[in-house]
Structure formats: structure tokens, C-alpha cells
Design a protein around this motif. Structure first.
Motif, PDB file in Angstrom:
ATOM      1  N   PHE A  35       0.830  -1.202   0.000  1.00 31.30           N
ATOM      2  CA  PHE A  35       0.000   0.000   0.000  1.00 31.30           C
ATOM      3  C   PHE A  35       0.865   1.253   0.000  1.00 31.30           C
ATOM      4  N   PRO A  36       0.345   2.335  -0.577  1.00 28.36           N
ATOM      5  CA  PRO A  36      -0.958   2.476  -1.246  1.00 28.36           C
ATOM      6  C   PRO A  36      -0.975   1.766  -2.590  1.00 28.36           C
ATOM      7  N   ARG A  37      -2.116   1.233  -2.922  1.00 27.72           N
ATOM      8  CA  ARG A  37      -2.283   0.548  -4.202  1.00 27.72           C
ATOM      9  C   ARG A  37      -3.624   0.972  -4.810  1.00 27.72           C
ATOM     10  N   ASP A  38      -3.697   0.883  -6.138  1.00 31.09           N
ATOM     11  CA  ASP A  38      -4.921   1.264  -6.840  1.00 31.09           C
ATOM     12  C   ASP A  38      -5.945   0.150  -6.733  1.00 31.09           C
ATOM     13  N   ARG A  97      -7.242   4.318  -3.355  1.00 36.20           N
ATOM     14  CA  ARG A  97      -5.873   4.157  -2.851  1.00 36.20           C
ATOM     15  C   ARG A  97      -5.665   5.045  -1.623  1.00 36.20           C
TER      16      ARG A  97
END
Length: 374
Positions: A35-38, A97
Motif C-alpha cells: 500500500f498504497p495501491r490502486d 488508494r
């Protein structure tokens, strides 16, 4: 030894883990991403979802969002209904995100032991009871991690739920979502949008920074072979959206998700509880998927705490009863909408009804937003 293992660090997993940690429970949270991830999503939280965050002291997680005062729904032919939430109530639009990362950081601050980039493979089942999970270790070897309770919040394709035979995609309807972010979309407002068509629907949401989230939901699986063409062709040919997207610029690759609907036969088994999309997922056209995730996480955490304190072996049955009490009416509403959108004839009939009596659709928008309908 951990008291509870939570698999999946999306909103449901992070909130469940956070609430457990606040109660003094030792929690380990696994997720396969960093993270952060989409995350493909409509990027909107309705007033009901925001109310839960406020009650849990987590309203800061959505503080960077754009206020959303209601929904605009269009249909064929030439039906347009604007439904404000009213009574000073607002939703918000926020990149997933950002929301998910804020909730995960809050869980870490509460004392949750988070391990990212970890693939959870299977549940460990002994004598009919889940005793932990198997994760992918170095060089492909499996490692066993044990705990008295496991919460599976690992999404609609949950490895744990499927390994235990608890979840599947229904045979009908089956739809897929293709979404991306665009700049310079004309006519954006402070409302979310749902454009219902005979062959699916299109969600559009405004975001801060001039971005627009556009997501096409379709049953045409063959068209998924060229998602860019499918997304842009749909937007540029739609009678309502074509002019608005004529000079827009897609700024992200398209993301695909599906089949969308997930049906669960139970809320868990002895030693394991389901939360979030792993516990069942209905097409997100009502915009209240995150409210289900937040409240479902709260219920799973509460039953986990009771099970640890009192030694209950039927926490999964207690969770099922709690979810029925909270969600039964909304489940019926969402399933009715899912069936309606799956039938071109019903879409046309509903569109004509909305043109004659827009108040009915305005009431539906308020109910979808978890607001009291007079």
C-alpha cells in the motif's frame, strides 16, 4: 501467538483489525499488495458509509474527499432524474488508494501487526475447525501461521472462502466492470452519476483535481478482450456522455473486475469469519458497497471479540444472524436492482416510469444512500 489473523487489508480487513486491536486483541493482518495501491471502484462513499466512519472515529480517512450532494440517474429514452440527499447530508468521492491507505495506517497505529506482499494460500483446517492459514514463504514454500480465529476479508475472489466452498459467482447475471480516470470531462458537478442502459450501466464520479472516474459495467464478456476500446467506445457513443467525453483525456490504463456478483452460502465456518466482498458482493450500482464493507467489518470484529472472551464455537452463525438483521432489507433492494438492470425490457419500463414519476427514483436514491425516506 496471535489471537486473530485477518486476511486482506482493504476497508473491511483494516477496520476489523483496527477494532480488534482497540479491544486489546493481538491481530496480524496479511495482504498480497503493497500500500498504497490502486483499486477499481466507483470511488464514492454514501452518507451511510460516512456515518459509520464518524461513529468509529475514522472520519479523517475520508477528509480529503470531494463532497457529493446526491445522484443523477439517466435512462433510455431521455430520462434524467436528479436526487439530492437533502437535509444537509452529503456523501464524498475519494480515490480508493487514499481511503484504503488511511484506514490501514489507522490499523497500524492501533497496534495491528501488518505484513504486506504476503500471499495467503489456504486455510488450515483440523477436525473441522480453521486453526490458521498457509502463506507463501521464500522459494515458494508454504508456511503455517496459526491463531484461534481467522477473518477472511480477501475480496470477491477470496481464496479462503472458495477453498471452504463458501462463495461462488452466480450463474446469472454475470457482469464485468471496466474503469479508468479521465481529465477534462465536461459537465461534472457535485453529484455522482449512474447512466442505466439496456445493455448495462455507466458510473461517473467527480474527484478532486479535476479527475473523473468512469466505469462501464457490461455483460459482454467478449468485449473485455479489448478493454480500452470497450471503455472509450461506450463513453463516446453514449447519447448523454458522448459530448462530455469528446475532448477528455484518459490518464490511467483501464482496470477490469469481474464477474462482479459474489454469493455466499454462509458467513464462515468454525474458526473463520467472512467480511467485506468475501462475504458476498452485489453489483455496486447503488454506491453503497463501502457501507456494507464498513458495517460488515464491525460485525465480524464484534463476534470475534465475543468468541475470544466466551469461547463460542458458533461465531460464524452469530455473525450470519447479525448480518441478516442489518442487511436484509438492503440486500432485497440491491438484488431487485441487479435483476432489473439485467433485463432490457425492465430497464425500458423503469425508464418510462421514472419519466412519469421521478419522485419514486428520488426516494430510491435516498434509500440507496442509507437516508430516511419520508
Amino acid at each position: 501467538m496471535d489471537d486473530v489473523i485477518v486476511c486482506g487489508a482493504g476497508p473491511a480487513g483494516s477496520i476489523a483489525a483496527l477494532l480488534l486491536a482497540r479491544a486489546g486483541v493481538r491481530v496480524r493482518l496479511f495482504d498480497r499488495a503493497r500500500f498504497p495501491r490502486d483499486k477499481l471502484c466507483g470511488d464514492t462513499l454514501n452518507p451511510g458509509a460516512l456515518a459509520i466512519l464518524r461513529r468509529l472515529g475514522l472520519e479523517f480517512a475520508a477528509a480529503g474527499g470531494l463532497p457529493i450532494r446526491g445522484m443523477v440517474v439517466t435512462g433510455e429514452p431521455a430520462v434524467r432524474v436528479e436526487g439530492p440527499y437533502g437535509d444537509g447530508m452529503f456523501g464524498t468521492s475519494l480515490l480508493r488508494r487514499e481511503l484504503d491507505f488511511a484506514l490501514l495506517e489507522a490499523a497500524i497505529a492501533a497496534g495491528v501487526n501488518v505484513e504486506e506482499c504476503v500471499l495467503v494460500r489456504d486455510p488450515i483446517v483440523e477436525d473441522g475447525v480453521v486453526r490458521g492459514v498457509s502463506i507463501a514463504g521464500a522459494h515458494g514454500r508454504s508456511l503455517s501461521v496459526r491463531a484461534p480465529l481467522v477473518i477472511a476479508a480477501d475480496g470477491g475472489r477470496s481464496r479462503l472462502a472458495r477453498a471452504l466452498g463458501l462463495a461462488c459467482h452466480p450463474a446469472h447475471p454475470r457482469r464485468w466492470a471496466i474503469g479508468a480516470y479521465f481529465e477534462d470531462v465536461a459537465g461534472m458537478s457535485d453529484c455522482g452519476e449512474m447512466h442505466v442502459r439496456s445493455d448495462g450501466y455507466i458510473g461517473v464520479a467527480p474527484l478532486r483535481g479535476g479527475l473523473g472516474n468512469a466505469c462501464v459495467v457490461t455483460a459482454n464478456r467478449q468485449a473485455l478482450a479489448d478493454p480500452i476500446n470497450l471503455l472509450e467506445r461506450t463513453l463516446h457513443r453514449d447519447p448523454v456522455l458522448a459530448e462530455r467525453f469528446a475532448h477528455s483525456r484518459r490518464v490511467t490504463p483501464p482496470s477490469c473486475l469481474g464477474p462482479l456478483a459474489v454469493e455466499s452460502s454462509a458467513c464462515g465456518v468454525p474458526g473463520l469469519l467472512l467480511a467485506g466482498d468475501a462475504a458476498g458482493f452485489i453489483d455496486p450500482m447503488t454506491g453503497d458497497g463501502l457501507r456494507f464493507a464498513f458495517r460488515g467489518a464491525e460485525l465480524a470484529a464484534a463476534e470475534s471479540i465475543r468468541a475470544l472472551e466466551h469461547g463460542y464455537a458458533d461465531a460464524h452463525l452469530r455473525l450470519a444472524a447479525a448480518r441478516r438483521r442489518d442487511f436484509k432489507a438492503k440486500w432485497r433492494f440491491n438484488r431487485a436492482l441487479r435483476a432489473l438492470v439485467g433485463s432490457p425490457v425492465c430497464v425500458r419500463v423503469a425508464a418510462h416510469g421514472a419519466s412519469w414519476a421521478p419522485g419514486i427514483l428520488q426516494h430510491a436514491i435516498r434509500y440507496a444512500g442509507d437516508l430516511r425516506v419520508a
